[in-house]
Design a protein around this motif. Structure first.
Motif, PDB file in Angstrom:
ATOM      1  N   LEU A  38      27.314  -0.140  33.916  1.00  0.00           N
ATOM      2  CA  LEU A  38      27.414  -1.308  33.049  1.00  0.00           C
ATOM      3  C   LEU A  38      26.109  -1.517  32.284  1.00  0.00           C
ATOM      4  O   LEU A  38      26.127  -1.775  31.081  1.00  0.00           O
ATOM      5  CB  LEU A  38      27.761  -2.543  33.875  1.00  0.00           C
ATOM      6  CG  LEU A  38      27.976  -3.840  33.113  1.00  0.00           C
ATOM      7  CD1 LEU A  38      29.144  -3.718  32.142  1.00  0.00           C
ATOM      8  CD2 LEU A  38      28.200  -4.983  34.089  1.00  0.00           C
ATOM      9  N   LEU A  39      24.986  -1.370  32.968  1.00  0.00           N
ATOM     10  CA  LEU A  39      23.692  -1.512  32.289  1.00  0.00           C
ATOM     11  C   LEU A  39      23.534  -0.455  31.201  1.00  0.00           C
ATOM     12  O   LEU A  39      22.997  -0.746  30.129  1.00  0.00           O
ATOM     13  CB  LEU A  39      22.546  -1.415  33.293  1.00  0.00           C
ATOM     14  CG  LEU A  39      22.415  -2.585  34.262  1.00  0.00           C
ATOM     15  CD1 LEU A  39      21.279  -2.317  35.242  1.00  0.00           C
ATOM     16  CD2 LEU A  39      22.211  -3.894  33.527  1.00  0.00           C
ATOM     17  N   ARG A  40      24.007   0.760  31.451  1.00  0.00           N
ATOM     18  CA  ARG A  40      23.926   1.808  30.429  1.00  0.00           C
ATOM     19  C   ARG A  40      24.808   1.454  29.229  1.00  0.00           C
ATOM     20  O   ARG A  40      24.410   1.679  28.083  1.00  0.00           O
ATOM     21  CB  ARG A  40      24.312   3.161  31.022  1.00  0.00           C
ATOM     22  CG  ARG A  40      23.275   3.701  32.006  1.00  0.00           C
ATOM     23  CD  ARG A  40      23.533   5.145  32.376  1.00  0.00           C
ATOM     24  NE  ARG A  40      24.802   5.366  33.043  1.00  0.00           N
ATOM     25  CZ  ARG A  40      25.014   5.255  34.356  1.00  0.00           C
ATOM     26  NH1 ARG A  40      24.017   4.885  35.153  1.00  0.00           N
ATOM     27  NH2 ARG A  40      26.201   5.506  34.863  1.00  0.00           N
ATOM     28  N   HIS A  41      25.980   0.896  29.498  1.00  0.00           N
ATOM     29  CA  HIS A  41      26.846   0.468  28.392  1.00  0.00           C
ATOM     30  C   HIS A  41      26.136  -0.591  27.555  1.00  0.00           C
ATOM     31  O   HIS A  41      26.145  -0.520  26.322  1.00  0.00           O
ATOM     32  CB  HIS A  41      28.173  -0.085  28.897  1.00  0.00           C
ATOM     33  CG  HIS A  41      29.077   0.925  29.507  1.00  0.00           C
ATOM     34  ND1 HIS A  41      29.404   2.122  28.900  1.00  0.00           N
ATOM     35  CD2 HIS A  41      29.732   0.927  30.699  1.00  0.00           C
ATOM     36  CE1 HIS A  41      30.218   2.805  29.673  1.00  0.00           C
ATOM     37  NE2 HIS A  41      30.429   2.098  30.768  1.00  0.00           N
ATOM     38  N   PHE A  42      25.540  -1.568  28.223  1.00  0.00           N
ATOM     39  CA  PHE A  42      24.867  -2.661  27.517  1.00  0.00           C
ATOM     40  C   PHE A  42      23.732  -2.165  26.626  1.00  0.00           C
ATOM     41  O   PHE A  42      23.385  -2.819  25.651  1.00  0.00           O
ATOM     42  CB  PHE A  42      24.306  -3.682  28.502  1.00  0.00           C
ATOM     43  CG  PHE A  42      25.332  -4.549  29.182  1.00  0.00           C
ATOM     44  CD1 PHE A  42      26.669  -4.548  28.801  1.00  0.00           C
ATOM     45  CD2 PHE A  42      24.953  -5.383  30.212  1.00  0.00           C
ATOM     46  CE1 PHE A  42      27.601  -5.361  29.444  1.00  0.00           C
ATOM     47  CE2 PHE A  42      25.870  -6.210  30.845  1.00  0.00           C
ATOM     48  CZ  PHE A  42      27.192  -6.198  30.470  1.00  0.00           C
ATOM     49  N   ALA A  43      23.158  -1.020  26.963  1.00  0.00           N
ATOM     50  CA  ALA A  43      22.041  -0.463  26.186  1.00  0.00           C
ATOM     51  C   ALA A  43      22.524   0.515  25.122  1.00  0.00           C
ATOM     52  O   ALA A  43      21.716   1.038  24.356  1.00  0.00           O
ATOM     53  CB  ALA A  43      21.047   0.217  27.119  1.00  0.00           C
ATOM     54  N   SER A  44      23.826   0.755  25.038  1.00  0.00           N
ATOM     55  CA  SER A  44      24.355   1.740  24.100  1.00  0.00           C
ATOM     56  C   SER A  44      24.981   1.056  22.891  1.00  0.00           C
ATOM     57  O   SER A  44      25.124  -0.162  22.848  1.00  0.00           O
ATOM     58  CB  SER A  44      25.392   2.620  24.797  1.00  0.00           C
ATOM     59  OG  SER A  44      26.555   1.866  25.104  1.00  0.00           O
ATOM     60  N   ALA A  50      16.748  -7.446  23.918  1.00  0.00           N
ATOM     61  CA  ALA A  50      15.863  -7.180  25.055  1.00  0.00           C
ATOM     62  C   ALA A  50      15.959  -8.256  26.129  1.00  0.00           C
ATOM     63  O   ALA A  50      15.963  -7.945  27.330  1.00  0.00           O
ATOM     64  CB  ALA A  50      14.420  -7.030  24.577  1.00  0.00           C
ATOM     65  N   THR A  51      16.062  -9.494  25.726  1.00  0.00           N
ATOM     66  CA  THR A  51      16.154 -10.591  26.692  1.00  0.00           C
ATOM     67  C   THR A  51      17.456 -10.495  27.489  1.00  0.00           C
ATOM     68  O   THR A  51      17.463 -10.680  28.712  1.00  0.00           O
ATOM     69  CB  THR A  51      16.075 -11.954  25.970  1.00  0.00           C
ATOM     70  OG1 THR A  51      14.852 -12.008  25.240  1.00  0.00           O
ATOM     71  CG2 THR A  51      16.140 -13.113  26.941  1.00  0.00           C
TER      72      THR A  51
END
Length: 100
Positions: A38-44, A50-51
């Motif tokens: 999920l964190l990887r999705h949020f960064a893609s 950033a916050t």
């Protein structure tokens, strides 16, 4: 799910269901892998700012042990919705490293 957007929503729902409805009885490495994905999705795609990425990371750390509360899970779900809204074009889901 067939798309990263669908998977982001699915992950937050699965985590919330397991913790809130099952008390985390089935929580295992696959759930932790789902949160990491999920964190990887949020960064893609069009990433969360950033916050929001920092907030998501903090929430995932708190939930990783399978004992998150309703507020944490709701915040993570809201971030998933924000990410989906920022990425309206379907992103094909790559192969996952979890089975749940």
């Amino acid at each position: 799910a067939q798309t990263a957007q669908g998977e982001a929503i699915r992950i937050t729902g699965r985590a919330a269901n397991e913790i809130l409805d099952n008390g985390g009885a089935n929580w295992d490495a696959d759930y932790r892998k789902m949160l990491d994905a999920l964190l990887r999705h949020f960064a893609s795609g069009v990433p969360l700012d950033a916050t929001e990425l920092e907030e998501a990371s903090t929430l995932v750390k708190q939930i990783h042990a399978g004992n998150g509360n309703n507020d944490e899970l709701a915040c993570l779900s809201a971030l998933a919705v924000r990410w989906v809204l920022a990425n309206p074009q379907p992103i094909p889901l790559a192969r996952t490293d979890y089975r749940r």
